[in-house]
Write an enzyme that holds these catalytic residues in place. Structure first.
Site, PDB file in Angstrom:
ATOM      1  N   ASP A   1     -12.017  -9.135   4.958  1.00 16.79           N
ATOM      2  CA  ASP A   1     -13.351  -9.192   4.350  1.00 16.79           C
ATOM      3  C   ASP A   1     -13.893 -10.619   4.446  1.00 16.79           C
ATOM      4  O   ASP A   1     -15.097 -10.818   4.605  1.00 16.79           O
ATOM      5  CB  ASP A   1     -13.350  -8.692   2.897  1.00 16.79           C
ATOM      6  CG  ASP A   1     -13.855  -7.243   2.778  1.00 16.79           C
ATOM      7  OD1 ASP A   1     -13.554  -6.433   3.684  1.00 16.79           O
ATOM      8  OD2 ASP A   1     -14.560  -6.911   1.799  1.00 16.79           O
TER       9      ASP A   1
ATOM     10  N   LYS B   1       3.147 -15.731   1.501  1.00 11.12           N
ATOM     11  CA  LYS B   1       2.940 -16.323   0.169  1.00 11.12           C
ATOM     12  C   LYS B   1       4.323 -16.532  -0.424  1.00 11.12           C
ATOM     13  O   LYS B   1       4.648 -16.070  -1.514  1.00 11.12           O
ATOM     14  CB  LYS B   1       2.086 -15.366  -0.677  1.00 11.12           C
ATOM     15  CG  LYS B   1       1.680 -15.896  -2.033  1.00 11.12           C
ATOM     16  CD  LYS B   1       0.694 -17.060  -1.997  1.00 11.12           C
ATOM     17  CE  LYS B   1       0.575 -17.676  -3.367  1.00 11.12           C
ATOM     18  NZ  LYS B   1      -0.224 -18.913  -3.366  1.00 11.12           N
TER      19      LYS B   1
ATOM     20  N   ASP C   1      -3.615 -17.810   0.603  1.00  6.09           N
ATOM     21  CA  ASP C   1      -4.779 -18.397  -0.072  1.00  6.09           C
ATOM     22  C   ASP C   1      -5.346 -19.542   0.753  1.00  6.09           C
ATOM     23  O   ASP C   1      -6.567 -19.659   0.952  1.00  6.09           O
ATOM     24  CB  ASP C   1      -4.416 -18.842  -1.507  1.00  6.09           C
ATOM     25  CG  ASP C   1      -3.107 -19.620  -1.600  1.00  6.09           C
ATOM     26  OD1 ASP C   1      -2.387 -19.710  -0.582  1.00  6.09           O
ATOM     27  OD2 ASP C   1      -2.800 -20.146  -2.697  1.00  6.09           O
TER      28      ASP C   1
ATOM     29  N   ASP D   1      -6.031  -7.034   4.300  1.00  7.37           N
ATOM     30  CA  ASP D   1      -7.258  -6.441   3.759  1.00  7.37           C
ATOM     31  C   ASP D   1      -8.196  -7.534   3.268  1.00  7.37           C
ATOM     32  O   ASP D   1      -9.393  -7.539   3.574  1.00  7.37           O
ATOM     33  CB  ASP D   1      -6.898  -5.489   2.612  1.00  7.37           C
ATOM     34  CG  ASP D   1      -8.130  -4.906   1.949  1.00  7.37           C
ATOM     35  OD1 ASP D   1      -8.989  -4.382   2.689  1.00  7.37           O
ATOM     36  OD2 ASP D   1      -8.244  -4.976   0.722  1.00  7.37           O
TER      37      ASP D   1
ATOM     38  N   TYR E   1       0.794  -1.233   0.000  1.00 10.15           N
ATOM     39  CA  TYR E   1       0.000   0.000   0.000  1.00 10.15           C
ATOM     40  C   TYR E   1       0.826   1.283   0.000  1.00 10.15           C
ATOM     41  O   TYR E   1       0.281   2.355   0.191  1.00 10.15           O
ATOM     42  CB  TYR E   1      -0.917   0.020   1.240  1.00 10.15           C
ATOM     43  CG  TYR E   1      -2.224  -0.732   1.058  1.00 10.15           C
ATOM     44  CD1 TYR E   1      -2.247  -2.053   0.637  1.00 10.15           C
ATOM     45  CD2 TYR E   1      -3.437  -0.116   1.332  1.00 10.15           C
ATOM     46  CE1 TYR E   1      -3.442  -2.741   0.495  1.00 10.15           C
ATOM     47  CE2 TYR E   1      -4.635  -0.791   1.185  1.00 10.15           C
ATOM     48  CZ  TYR E   1      -4.640  -2.107   0.774  1.00 10.15           C
ATOM     49  OH  TYR E   1      -5.826  -2.777   0.633  1.00 10.15           O
TER      50      TYR E   1
HETATM   51  C1  IPM Z   1     -10.201  -1.298   4.333  1.00  5.04           C
HETATM   52  C2  IPM Z   1     -10.460  -0.723   2.953  1.00  5.04           C
HETATM   53  C3  IPM Z   1      -9.277   0.110   2.485  1.00  5.04           C
HETATM   54  C4  IPM Z   1      -8.054  -0.770   2.501  1.00  5.04           C
HETATM   55  C5  IPM Z   1      -9.474   0.722   1.099  1.00  5.04           C
HETATM   56  C6  IPM Z   1     -10.697   1.590   1.055  1.00  5.04           C
HETATM   57  C7  IPM Z   1      -8.277   1.466   0.606  1.00  5.04           C
HETATM   58  O1  IPM Z   1     -10.767  -1.750   2.046  1.00  5.04           O
HETATM   59  O2  IPM Z   1      -9.996  -0.508   5.282  1.00  5.04           O
HETATM   60  O3  IPM Z   1     -10.219  -2.529   4.482  1.00  5.04           O
HETATM   61  O4  IPM Z   1      -7.814  -1.527   1.545  1.00  5.04           O
HETATM   62  O5  IPM Z   1      -7.313  -0.709   3.475  1.00  5.04           O
HETATM   63 MN    MN Z   2     -10.889  -3.724   2.924  1.00  5.00          MN
END
Ligand code: IPM
Ligand code: MN
Ligand code: NAD
Length: 352
Positions: free
Chosen positions: A246, A185, A218, A242, A135
């Site tokens: 999710d 990875k 993965d 990240d 990032y």
């Molecule tokens: C998160 C979001 C951010 C990230 C994006 C919006 C840049 O997805 O906080 O998880 O990838 O860190």
């Molecule tokens: Mn995210």
């Protein structure tokens, strides 16, 4: 009375709605526990960009620097500003410049919440490297728009950056189940992830009491779905973290529940508290977003400010409401509004 200065950045889309629902909960917790949150709102985000050509005031970082914490809704309104501009000049810039190198993301299923998994008896703490790696924004494009176009995006990992997040994760593991999953990875990324594995092995030598396992990211994503209870503390690079979080959000019942704390453990700069989710343009402006993630993030903020009892009260109130299942936003299968969910949690604070 104890008082804490908090910069509030509702941002875009549902960020505005979930912050509006979360703040009364946090103020009510302060009233019950003898402190005050001295909040200042900053109207930064897409609409601000449309007027001023930037996401936040030119001296925004200096202004934020003076606060004890930052509560953020969500950033991103692609109709007004490209996502990579809005995020890199604001959210990611705050994380990097305020050395919020730890991103804590807890994943467990709150009482009454339905996980898509058959067995959802897990309690996972993901620790994401939050200041460098994939990032950093190093790279560029050349020969734009021609057949010879190239795009380079270089991930940068420093020994200091990798070691400090690993140490933090080992410390957390020591305080929990003494198990640590390290996501890398190194079969494919032969420089950076082999480096992560080496630094991890060196740090592990200082924590013989912690059982550390290295997973390919993965495989770890799959494991979170098939055997989530086998995972406790997870540590990962910025991008891997990240993606993993999710997945974590999905198994805990959805993005409406996943909270996130961007911490500067040295406390030199303010830390920032937000949800894992974004501005959700598909449901924005309808007062139907689930505010639980932001309320949970608010509890993490109170904890970091030293108000542990208040943080615990907020979490109890949150689970009282989810557990009773009488007030539920659409993502939970109900028809209540963002605001009603927040108010129900304020009311529950009186009982817990
Ligand atoms: C998160 C979001 C951010 C990230 C994006 C919006 C840049 O997805 O906080 O998880 O990838 O860190
Ligand atoms: Mn995210
Ligand atoms: P998103 O998290 O905004 O939405 C993904 C899906 O989850 C959508 O269907 C949305 O309706 C749903 N969802 C998210 N939060 C919810 C909630 N609280 N209650 C109910 N449903 C919820 O991700 P996206 O669609 O990939 O991104 C939208 C915008 O947000 C983009 O501009 C993106 O860059 C930005 N974003 C910002 C942050 C942040 O500020 N921290 C995080 C992620 C994405």
């Amino acid at each position: 009375m104890r008082s804490y200065s908090v910069a509030v950045i509702p941002g875009d889309g549902i960020g505005i709605e979930v912050v509006a629902a979360a703040l009364p909960v946090l103020h009510a917790a302060g009233e019950r526990h003898g402190f005050q949150l001295d909040t200042t709102h900053f109207p930064w985000g897409g609409a601000y960009y449309a007027r001023h050509g930037e996401m936040m005031a030119a001296d925004g970082l200096q202004t934020l620097r003076g606060f004890q914490a930052i509560l953020l809704g969500a950033i991103g309104d692609a109709r007004l500003v490209p996502d990579h501009v809005s995020l890199h000049t604001m959210l990611l810039e705050i994380r990097r410049r305020f050395q919020q190198y730890i991103n804590l993301r807890p994943h467990r299923v709150l009482a009454g919440v339905r996980s898509p998994l058959r067995e959802a008896d897990f309690d996972i703490l993901c620790i994401r490297e939050n200041s460098e790696g994939e990032y950093v924004g190093a790279g560029g494009r050349a020969h734009v728009g021609t057949p010879n176009e190239v795009a380079v995006e270089t991930a940068i990992f420093t020994r200091q950056g990798v070691e400090r997040v690993l140490r933090f994760a080992f410390e957390q593991a020591r305080q929990r189940s003494r198990r640590l999953a390290i996501a890398t990875k190194s079969n494919a990324q032969k420089h950076s992830m082999v480096f992560w594995d080496e630094v991890a092995a060196a740090v592990a030598a200082d924590y013989p009491d912690v059982a550390a396992t290295t997973y390919h990211v993965d495989a770890l994503c799959a494991r979170l779905i098939t055997h989530p209870a086998s995972v406790d503390v997870v540590v990962a690079s910025n991008l891997f973290g990240d993606i993993l979080t999710d997945v974590g959000a999905a198994i805990q019942g959805g993005l409406g529940f996943a909270a996130s704390a961007n911490l500067d453990p040295t406390r030199t700069y303010p830390s920032m508290f937000e949800s894992v989710h974004g501005s959700a343009p598909d449901i924005a402006g309808r007062n139907i977003a689930n505010p639980c993630a932001t309320i949970w993030a608010g509890a993490m903020m109170l904890e970091f400010l030293g108000e542990r009892a208040a943080a615990a009260s907020v979490m109890r109130a949150l689970e009282t409401v989810t557990g009773a299942a009488q007030v539920r936003t659409p993502d939970m299968g109900g028809q209540h509004t963002t605001e009603e969910m927040g108010l129900a949690i304020v009311a529950a604070l009186g009982d817990v």
